[in-house]
Enzyme design. Structure first.
Site, short mmCIF file in Angstrom:
data_model
loop_
_atom_site.label_atom_id
_atom_site.label_comp_id
_atom_site.label_asym_id
_atom_site.label_seq_id
_atom_site.Cartn_x
_atom_site.Cartn_y
_atom_site.Cartn_z
N GLY A 62 0.81 -1.21 0.00
CA GLY A 62 0.00 0.00 0.00
C GLY A 62 0.84 1.25 0.00
N CYS A 63 0.23 2.34 -0.45
CA CYS A 63 0.85 3.66 -0.43
C CYS A 63 -0.25 4.67 -0.09
CB CYS A 63 1.52 3.96 -1.77
SG CYS A 63 0.39 4.01 -3.17
N LEU A 64 -0.07 5.91 -0.42
CA LEU A 64 -1.06 6.93 -0.07
C LEU A 64 -2.35 6.79 -0.88
CD1 LEU A 64 -1.83 9.46 1.56
CD2 LEU A 64 -0.82 10.82 -0.27
N LEU A 93 -3.96 4.30 1.33
CA LEU A 93 -4.33 4.79 2.66
C LEU A 93 -5.56 5.69 2.62
CD1 LEU A 93 -2.36 5.53 5.56
CD2 LEU A 93 -3.02 7.66 4.54
#
Length: 177
Positions: A62-64, A93
């Site tokens: 995952g990332c932003l 996120l």
């Protein structure tokens, strides 16, 4: 194995069954706000830390916003070749937070480094122009110097102001990212 996307709710369900969520953002981003239970393994360090990925287990990257994971899907797939299953968190996120799932945040975390650079560079340009108009045109050199620095940073990828800001005590977490 190719990486498929999971919705935040699907990812949360897999995490209940021992899936590991890997946050590939920089350390300072992770420290500001992250998904509860996520492990920080920034993309730029993942190659030398693949041993931290669950061998024969399930991993979710995952990332932003999901953009970084999508753009690096081939790389992440390669890093997770020893995992039983590997996924990408759809929407990152931001989608996780929108779904109302558990998050952790550091309320007094400093602004991210790029925003600090923008604020200081913008302030110096404004100061140089203001002093150049009101006191002496020589002060316009401040604006010119900052503009030259920003152009060099864009051309070379090296930002001297960012390096100086990383040394500031409020940015201690940036030293590891």
């Amino acid at each position: 194995m190719s990486l498929t996307s999971l919705t935040p709710k699907e990812a949360a369900e897999k995490m209940k069954h021992k899936a590991v969520l890997i946050d590939i953002r920089h350390t300072d981003e992770y420290l500001r706000k992250h998904i509860t239970g996520a492990i920080s393994l920034p993309l730029n360090t993942l190659a030398k830390n693949t041993a931290q990925l669950p061998q024969n287990g399930v991993v979710i990257f995952g990332c932003l916003s999901g953009m970084r994971t999508q753009q690096n899907a081939n790389l992440l797939e390669n890093y997770s070749k020893n995992c039983q299953e590997a996924y990408i968190l759809q929407g990152g996120l931001m989608a996780w937070e929108k779904a109302g799932l558990p998050m952790e945040a550091q309320p007094n975390a400093p602004l991210d480094l790029m925003r600090q650079v923008q604020l200081i560079a913008g302030g110096l340009v404004l100061l140089g122009v203001t002093l150049g108009i009101t006191i002496s045109p020589w002060f316009l050199g401040i604006s010119g110097f900052v503009g030259m620095g920003l152009m060099l940073a864009g051309l070379t990828g090296f930002c001297g102001l960012a390096k100086v800001l990383m040394l500031m005590p409020w940015n201690a977490t940036n030293k590891t990212s």
